[in-house]
Each structure stands twice: as structure tokens, then as C-alpha cells.
Design a protein around this motif. Structure first.
Motif, short mmCIF file in Angstrom:
data_model
loop_
_atom_site.label_atom_id
_atom_site.label_comp_id
_atom_site.label_asym_id
_atom_site.label_seq_id
_atom_site.Cartn_x
_atom_site.Cartn_y
_atom_site.Cartn_z
N ASN A 186 0.84 -1.20 0.00
CA ASN A 186 0.00 0.00 0.00
C ASN A 186 0.88 1.25 0.00
OD1 ASN A 186 -2.09 -1.78 0.09
ND2 ASN A 186 -2.28 -1.71 2.33
N LYS A 187 0.83 2.00 -1.09
CA LYS A 187 1.82 3.07 -1.31
C LYS A 187 1.29 4.47 -1.06
CE LYS A 187 4.98 0.30 -3.05
NZ LYS A 187 5.93 -0.24 -2.12
N ILE A 188 -0.04 4.63 -1.12
CA ILE A 188 -0.59 5.99 -1.08
C ILE A 188 -1.79 6.03 -0.13
CG2 ILE A 188 -1.91 7.69 -2.46
CD1 ILE A 188 -0.27 6.89 -4.90
N LEU A 189 -1.92 7.16 0.58
CA LEU A 189 -3.20 7.47 1.25
C LEU A 189 -3.80 8.64 0.49
CD1 LEU A 189 -5.34 7.48 3.57
CD2 LEU A 189 -3.84 9.10 4.77
N LEU A 190 -5.00 8.44 -0.05
CA LEU A 190 -5.73 9.53 -0.71
C LEU A 190 -6.71 10.07 0.33
CD1 LEU A 190 -6.54 11.23 -3.13
CD2 LEU A 190 -7.77 9.27 -4.08
N LEU A 191 -6.31 11.20 0.91
CA LEU A 191 -7.02 11.75 2.07
C LEU A 191 -8.01 12.82 1.62
CD1 LEU A 191 -7.00 12.04 5.28
CD2 LEU A 191 -5.31 13.86 4.92
N CYS A 192 -9.18 12.84 2.21
CA CYS A 192 -10.16 13.88 1.91
C CYS A 192 -10.27 14.78 3.14
CB CYS A 192 -11.50 13.25 1.57
SG CYS A 192 -12.58 14.35 0.68
N SER A 193 -9.78 16.01 3.03
CA SER A 193 -9.63 16.86 4.21
C SER A 193 -9.94 18.32 3.89
CB SER A 193 -8.19 16.73 4.72
OG SER A 193 -7.94 17.63 5.78
N PRO A 194 -11.07 18.86 4.33
CA PRO A 194 -12.15 18.22 5.08
C PRO A 194 -12.81 17.10 4.26
CG PRO A 194 -12.40 20.61 5.04
CD PRO A 194 -11.32 20.29 4.08
N HIS A 195 -13.54 16.27 4.98
CA HIS A 195 -14.02 15.04 4.35
C HIS A 195 -15.38 15.22 3.68
CE1 HIS A 195 -13.81 10.61 3.98
NE2 HIS A 195 -15.12 10.75 3.89
N ASN A 196 -15.43 14.83 2.41
CA ASN A 196 -16.69 14.76 1.68
C ASN A 196 -17.01 13.28 1.51
OD1 ASN A 196 -18.84 14.96 -0.06
ND2 ASN A 196 -17.65 15.61 -1.84
#
Ligand SMILES: Cc1ncc(COP(=O)(O)O)c(C=O)c1O
Length: 321
Positions: A186-196
Motif C-alpha cells: 500500500n503506497k498511497i493514502l488519498l485523504l479527503c480533508s475536510p471530508h466529503n
């Protein structure tokens, strides 16, 4: 009468009329090519009765900030619309906006303009992982996250959010995140910030824990911060890059845009911050492979005018919301 109109009717109208901007003129978007309105009609099985409104795509029904319209008129009246690159004053407006509104100051060379945040995270997934690698997301999340992973032949790894019914909010499952980040596939975290769509503005402490976990396991963080300006009173958005030092910044990038903030999504203009030069090169190469380079001249002008001149408009929109 639609639901929101009924709410508006019951709302204290003195506060609505006390705005200096026009938030009450209703613009009929039927036949204007609005994706939101067109989709609603396309997907309805039967003709829709009057008064049905779409709540799918995140754009507003409000008239644009007049300062943006004026700047666009000036552009049309005074400029030759050849191929256009961002000017120093454009970059300055982006830097000053981040400094004023988000309390951190990016360097000019970190900024890569992109025809949207969605194209940017597609490119980043391609740049920072290879087919078959895992990309961590936190579902439920904005559906193009899933598509960006699968269409690029990567694997969705779900660090599911916890729906804490007692606290009435979603929370991050940090133990699960640690476990998933520690898997070398697992190479990436695709973060939603703020979260939708869960609406959480992640706290500084939560973001710090995310950064610590991802850096410990060499997981690159793509932070989609497109909703960073639409924050309700009592909450504060923390830009991920404000939490990392120079070395840690090699593992992070932040995606922003004026599109949600000022209802300018049609211009497809966004600003991606990538502090590390090698990462930036890898990211830009993915755009180059598609022949993508300059954006359109209107987008630069609209963004610069919004960031320089429309802060009061945004404050009033936040009050309206
Ligand atoms: C979390 C998130 N990212 C990105 C986008 C769209 O980005 P863009 O239009 O810049 O591609 C949206 C639009 O709703 C969104 O909610």
C-alpha cells in the motif's frame, strides 16, 4: 415550493437582506449546460414535477461574486486570448490566500496548476504508485476516489471511517490505518480533508496522527483539500503541509482550488502544492504524457480575482450557509 425555499422563507429574512451581496436572485440554469441540472433530468425515470432540485454536484445556485465578473470583462476587453501561463500576480494571489486564510505560506515553485483536483489525484496515483499497488481511502468518500484507483489498475484499500453514533460524527480507525499503512503493497493514502461526504474537518491532532503513521511506513499522502475554505464557525482547517518538515514534505502533496469556494468549477483551475522537486517532476510528467500543460486564461483571471477581491463575499456565503 422547494424545501430549501421553504427553509429560506422561515429564516430570519432580516439577516438575509443584511448581506451586501445578492444571494436571493434565482438563476434558471435549465438549458445552460449545468451538469448538476442536466444529470437530474437524464437520470429521472419519469418527467420531474415542478420544484424538484438537484443536490448531487457540489456547486451553488448563487450569482457569482461580481468582482470576478468585472475581472473577466476586463480580460475580454483588454487581452489577446492566446496561450496563457500563470503570471507572478496569479501566484502571489494563491500564496497570499493560503497565508491569510490557512496560516501557512507555500513557496511559488511548489505550485503546479492543474485542470482540476480530480485530474491531479489521478496523475498523482500514477506518479507515486504502480499498477497493482494499494491506495488507502477512507470510505464513505467522494466516489471519484474509487474510480481514480481502479481505472489506473491500483487496488482500493478501505480504512473505513467509524460512524460514532453517540458522538454523532465519523472518526478515523487509526489502528486499522496503521495496519494497512504497514503493508508494503500500500503506497498511497488519498485523504479527503475536510471530508466529503461526512463533513468532518479533521483536527490538527488527527492529521498529525495520520502523518506520523504514513511517514513511519513510507506511504505518500495526497491530501484533497478542495473544501478547505468552506468551514463553519468553531472549526479550523489545518493544511497538511503545515504539519510536516522539509524531509517529511517529500511524502506529501496538497490539492486546492477556488472552484468550491467561489462557485467557479466550470473554469477547471486548481492549485496543487508539491514541495519536493523530484515529486513535482514525477507528477508533472504524468500531465506531460497526456499533453496537458497550460490552463485557460479565464481560469487564471477568475482565481486571481476571487482570491484577491472576494473574501467578503466568502464570509457572507459562510454566514448564509
Ligand atoms: C472531495 C472533492 N474533490 C474534488 C472535487 C472536484 O474537483 P475538480 O472539479 O477540481 O476536479 C470535488 C467536487 O465535488 C470534491 O468533493
Amino acid at each position: 415550493m422547494t424545501d430549501w425555499m421553504a427553509i429560506m422563507d422561515k429564516t430570519d429574512t432580516t439577516s438575509i437582506t443584511s448581506f451586501s451581496y445578492d444571494f436571493t436572485t434565482k438563476i434558471n440554469r435549465e438549458g445552460q449546460g449545468s451538469a448538476k441540472w442536466n444529470l437530474m433530468h437524464e437520470q429521472a425515470e419519469d418527467p420531474l414535477s415542478e420544484g424538484i432540485v438537484p443536490f448531487s454536484v457540489a456547486d451553488m445556485e448563487l450569482p457569482h461574486p461580481p468582482e470576478v465578473i468585472t475581472a473577466l470583462h476586463t480580460l475580454l476587453d483588454t487581452t489577446i486570448l492566446g496561450y496563457t501561463v500563470p503570471t507572478d500576480s496569479y501566484f502571489q494571489s494563491v500564496i497570499e490566500w493560503q497565508t491569510r486564510r490557512h496560516n501557512w505560506t507555500p513557496q511559488k515553485e511548489w505550485i503546479v496548476t492543474s485542470p482540476g483536483v480530480v485530474p491531479a489525484f489521478h496523475a498523482a496515483i500514477r506518479a507515486f504508485s504502480k499498477p497493482g499497488d494499494g491506495v488507502i481511502i477512507q470510505q464513505p468518500v467522494y466516489y471519484p476516489f474509487m474510480k481514480a484507483i481502479t481505472i489506473n489498475d491500483r487496488i482500493i484499500v478501505n480504512n473505513a471511517l467509524i460512524n460514532n453514533k453517540k458522538e454523532r460524527c465519523y472518526q478515523i480507525d487509526f489502528a486499522d490505518l496503521e495496519q494497512k499503512a504497514s503493508n508494503p503493497h500500500n503506497k498511497i493514502l488519498l485523504l479527503c480533508s475536510p471530508h466529503n461526504p461526512v463533513g468532518r474537518v479533521w483536527t490538527r491532532n488527527e492529521l498529525q496522527r495520520i502523518v506520523d503513521i504514513c511517514l513511519r511506513h513510507d506511504v505518500f499522502i495526497i491530501s484533497d483539500e478542495i473544501h478547505n475554505d468552506l468551514i463553519m464557525p468553531g472549526y479550523e482547517h489545518t493544511t497538511l503541509l503545515s504539519l510536516v518538515d522539509e524531509v517529511q514534505a517529500k511524502h506529501t502533496m496538497v490539492c486546492t482550488a477556488p472552484s468550491k469556494t467561489f462557485n467557479l468549477a466550470g473554469f477547471q483551475t486548481s492549485n496543487i502544492f508539491i514541495p519536493d522537486a523530484d515529486c513535482r517532476k514525477k507528477f508533472q510528467l504524468e500531465f506531460e504524457k497526456l499533453g496537458l500543460g497550460m490552463l485557460n486564461a479565464f481560469g487564471y483571471t477568475a482565481c486571481e480575482a476571487a482570491y484577491n477581491n472576494c473574501e467578503v463575499w466568502l464570509e457572507e456565503v459562510l454566514r448564509l450557509i
